[in-house]
Structures are given as structure tokens and as C-alpha cells.
Design an enzyme around this catalytic site. Structure first.
Site, PDB file in Angstrom:
ATOM      1  CB  CYS A 116      -0.922   0.024   1.205  1.00 40.72           C
ATOM      2  SG  CYS A 116      -2.237   1.266   1.028  1.00 40.72           S
ATOM      3  CB  CYS A 118      -1.724   4.898   3.349  1.00 39.72           C
ATOM      4  SG  CYS A 118      -1.679   3.359   4.261  1.00 39.72           S
ATOM      5  CB  CYS A 126      -4.313   3.880  -0.275  1.00 39.96           C
ATOM      6  SG  CYS A 126      -4.777   3.762   1.458  1.00 39.96           S
ATOM      7  CE  LYS A 192      -7.881  -1.251   4.186  1.00 39.55           C
ATOM      8  NZ  LYS A 192      -6.484  -0.974   3.875  1.00 39.55           N
ATOM      9  NE  ARG A 214      -6.634   4.804   4.638  1.00 38.89           N
ATOM     10  CZ  ARG A 214      -5.609   5.648   4.685  1.00 38.89           C
ATOM     11  NH1 ARG A 214      -5.482   6.583   3.767  1.00 38.89           N
ATOM     12  NH2 ARG A 214      -4.715   5.551   5.648  1.00 38.89           N
ATOM     13  CE  LYS A 245      -7.351  -3.692   7.347  1.00 40.56           C
ATOM     14  NZ  LYS A 245      -6.285  -3.043   6.631  1.00 40.56           N
ATOM     15  CB  SER A 271      -5.150  -1.482  15.084  1.00 37.83           C
ATOM     16  OG  SER A 271      -5.919  -0.627  14.269  1.00 37.83           O
TER      17      SER A 271
HETATM   18  C1  PBG Z   1      -3.286   0.067   4.640  1.00 37.48           C
HETATM   19  C2  PBG Z   1      -3.638  -0.765   5.817  1.00 37.48           C
HETATM   20  C3  PBG Z   1      -4.377  -0.369   6.927  1.00 37.48           C
HETATM   21  C4  PBG Z   1      -4.421  -1.473   7.776  1.00 37.48           C
HETATM   22  C5  PBG Z   1      -3.711  -2.501   7.174  1.00 37.48           C
HETATM   23  N1  PBG Z   1      -3.256  -2.042   5.952  1.00 37.48           N
HETATM   24  C6  PBG Z   1      -4.917   0.951   7.310  1.00 37.48           C
HETATM   25  C7  PBG Z   1      -5.931   1.635   6.525  1.00 37.48           C
HETATM   26  O1  PBG Z   1      -6.513   1.148   5.565  1.00 37.48           O
HETATM   27  O2  PBG Z   1      -6.144   2.789   6.898  1.00 37.48           O
HETATM   28  C8  PBG Z   1      -5.135  -1.497   9.089  1.00 37.48           C
HETATM   29  C9  PBG Z   1      -4.775  -2.595  10.000  1.00 37.48           C
HETATM   30  C10 PBG Z   1      -5.235  -2.421  11.391  1.00 37.48           C
HETATM   31  O3  PBG Z   1      -6.020  -1.522  11.740  1.00 37.48           O
HETATM   32  O4  PBG Z   1      -4.807  -3.237  12.206  1.00 37.48           O
HETATM   33  N2  PBG Z   1      -1.932   0.043   4.384  1.00 37.48           N
END
Ligand code: PBG
Length: 324
Positions: A116, A118, A126, A192, A214, A245, A271
């Protein structure tokens, strides 16, 4: 009259008939890697998760292998960012260096590289922005395939694009095939959602967008049928594994995907899911261990084959102890 209850009378029988069994080999542990030396710095928003410099990875990976976990997914935190996300594909980028080091020291570990932009763009989006500050899909997927190729050249075993651009799987697949990496699988973050559950990660990876959100590329969480549409597009483009996700609020989506496709299904317990449990547990509000076991089991029950989770080490321990 006893019926269902007959099979619940003791633990051995309950274990024997349980429909959901969690296997350590299906766990993937996320690691955050940054430039520098001697760094193991706790991420404030994610208690007991750390950012590591490359020299500190060996100890952590040995520890994971000892616990029976042999899959990791890597996130890089570069020193410098620019509007084109150059740091993601340069030869001495943070992930490139980390992959080389890990693959030199460990044969048994499977390294998945999150692809990615970002973390590498100064605006935190992204992809590449056009003159109206909108992510330019077709320019972005060219860069993504450059990043993916560079990760595989550095030793990545699996590529996991998380950007949500359209057509990226086909673009990345064909770039990898051209270089002869015909056997490197792609896990597509196909499903996602645009989610507030990513909040703590954005602090961890320093990847929050500096303006806007996003929602123009990630999915709307009110939509269910759209998940299957996204998955089917990516399957057609040759994805090997389909990801959903976040996980916890999306168990219905995991089940839909599981029932309707014939590829392995991966879920990412993100997270925010981690930090909510961790912080409520630390405050004595919930029984942390039991909540980890119950939520994780629910993800597998919903149809997950593979789980990316910050709780991988705890789960491995609970499996060893016969608790799940
Ligand atoms: C994008 C990415 C994200 C996460 C994994 N890959 C963040 C987003 O889309 O803002 C989030 C993972 C998490 O919250 O544990 N590179």
C-alpha cells in the site's frame, strides 16, 4: 428430555464434538518495522505491540517460531515520505531491507508483504493524487505493481495489496509473472471496509490521511452484496486468497464470502479490535483471555481459514494450554 445437552456434559466430549478448531498454522502476526537501530518502541494506542528496527527483529521472530507461529505480515514506517510514495519501491526501502535480513536468518518463516502507499505518501492516501486531490486509480496500480515486484525480489513469499484500487490484482499478477515470479501467491484485501477500527493502526504506522478519508476507495459498511462483487472481481483477476477486513463487526460478510467462493478466506482482526479488548482487559472490565478466545473462535466459526491478528501469540498459548 435431554437431547443437545447429552454432548455438553463434560469437557472432553465438548472438545470432541466442537465444530470450530483453531490451528496455529493459520495465524499471521503483524510486525511494524522502522528505520534506525536498537529500537523496540511500544505503540501507545496498541498496548504490548511494538515498532522494531531491523536489528531487533531476530529476537522477536525466534520467539514467534518457538510459539509455533510461522507467518508474519510486514508494515514499514519509512523515514521519508513524498507525494509519490517513492519510499515503497526503492531498493533500500525499509521493507526491502527487512525482507532481505529476515530471509537470510530464517528459512521457516513465511513473509507476507502488505502493499500500500499510505505509509509512504506525505498526504497519507493509498495512492497517487490527481490535480483535484483525488486518488488516480490507474496511475496508482502501476506503482503498486512496482512495489509488489520489488518486495518479491527482496524475498517476500506472499504479496498482500491493501489499497483497494480497482484492477490492481491483474496488474500485480502480470508484473510478477513477467519477472518469473509465477508461484508467488497474492492475498487480496478484496473486501476492505472504510472503518474506524483502523484508528490505532494509523498511529502505529503513521498513515492517517492528512485530509479527507478513504471512503472513495474503501467499502461502505452498510453494504453486504457488494462484498461478494469485490471478491469475484479479484478472483477473476487471479487472487489466490480473499481477505475480509475488519473481522469482528463483519462476521456475516466472512460467512457470505466463505459460502460463495472456493478460495481460502482470510480475515484481518484489526488494531481497533485489539486495543478495545486489551484496554478493557487491563482495566478489569472484561476477562481478557476469555474474550480473546471467544472472539477469535467466532471468526473461525464464521468461516475464516486464515487469521491476521495481533493476538497470535496469546492464541498460540491458549491452544497449547488446551483452552481453544
Ligand atoms: C493500509 C492498511 C491499513 C491497515 C492494514 N493495511 C490501514 C488503513 O486502511 O487505513 C489497518 C490494519 C489495522 O487496523 O490493524 N496500508
Amino acid at each position: 428430555m435431554n437431547r443437545g445437552r447429552r454432548l455438553r456434559q463434560n469437557e472432553n466430549i465438548r472438545n470432541m464434538v466442537s465444530e470450530t478448531k483453531v490451528n496455529k498454522k493459520s495465524l499471521i502476526y503483524p510486525l511494524f518495522i522502522q528505520e534506525g537501530n536498537g529500537i523496540k518502541e511500544e505503540i501507545k494506542s496498541m498496548p504490548n505491540q511494538f515498532r522494531y528496527s531491523i536489528d531487533k527483529l531476530n529476537f522477536e521472530i525466534e520467539n514467534l517460531l518457538k510459539k509455533g507461529i510461522n507467518n508474519i505480515i510486514l508494515f514499514g514506517i519509512p523515514d521519508k515520505k513524498d507525494c509519490m510514495g517513492t519510499g515503497a519501491y526503492i531498493e533500500d526501502g525499509i521493507i526491502q531491507k527487512a525482507l532481505k535480513e529476515i530471509k537470510k536468518n530464517f528459512k521457516e518463516i513465511t513473509c507476507i508483504a502488505d502493499v500500500c502507499m499510505c505509509e509512504y505518501t506525505n498526504h497519507g492516501h493509498c495512492g497517487i493524487l490527481d490535480e483535484n486531490n483525488i486518488v488516480d486509480n490507474d496511475k496508482t496500480i502501476k506503482v503498486l505493481s512496482k512495489i509488489a515486484t520489488s518486495y518479491v525480489e527482496s524475498g517476500a513469499d506472499i504479496i498482500a495489496p491493501s489499497d483497494m484500487m480497482d484492477g490492481r490484482i491483474r496488474e500485480i499478477r502480470s508484473a510478477l509473472d513477467k519477472k518469473g515470479f509465477v508461484n508467488t501467491p497474492i492475498i487480496s484485501y478484496a473486501v476492505k471496509y472504510s472503518s474506524a477500527f483502523y484508528g490505532p493502526f494509523r498511529e502505529a504506522a503513521d498513515s492517517a490521511p492528512s485530509f479527507g478519508d478513504r471512503k472513495t476507495y474503501q467499502m461502505d459498511y452498510r453494504n453486504r452484496k457488494e462484498a461478494l462483487k469485490e471478491a469475484l472481481y479479484d478472483i477473476e483477476e487471479c487472487a489466490d486468497i480473499i481477505m475480509v477486513k475488519p473481522a469482528l463487526s463483519y462476521l456475516d460478510i466472512i460467512r457470505d464470502i466463505k459460502n460463495n467462493i472456493n478460495l481460502p478466506v482470510c480475515a484481518y482482526s484489526v488494531s481497533g479490535e485489539y486495543s478495545m479488548i486489551k484496554i478493557a482487559g487491563a482495566n478489569g472490565i472484561i476477562d481478557e483471555d476469555k474474550i480473546i478466545i471467544e472472539t477469535t473462535t467466532s471468526m473461525y466459526r464464521a468461516g475464516t481459514d486464515i487469521l491476521i491478528t495481533y493476538f497470535a501469540k496469546e492464541i498460540a498459548k491458549f491452544i497449547d494450554e488446551g483452552k481453544m
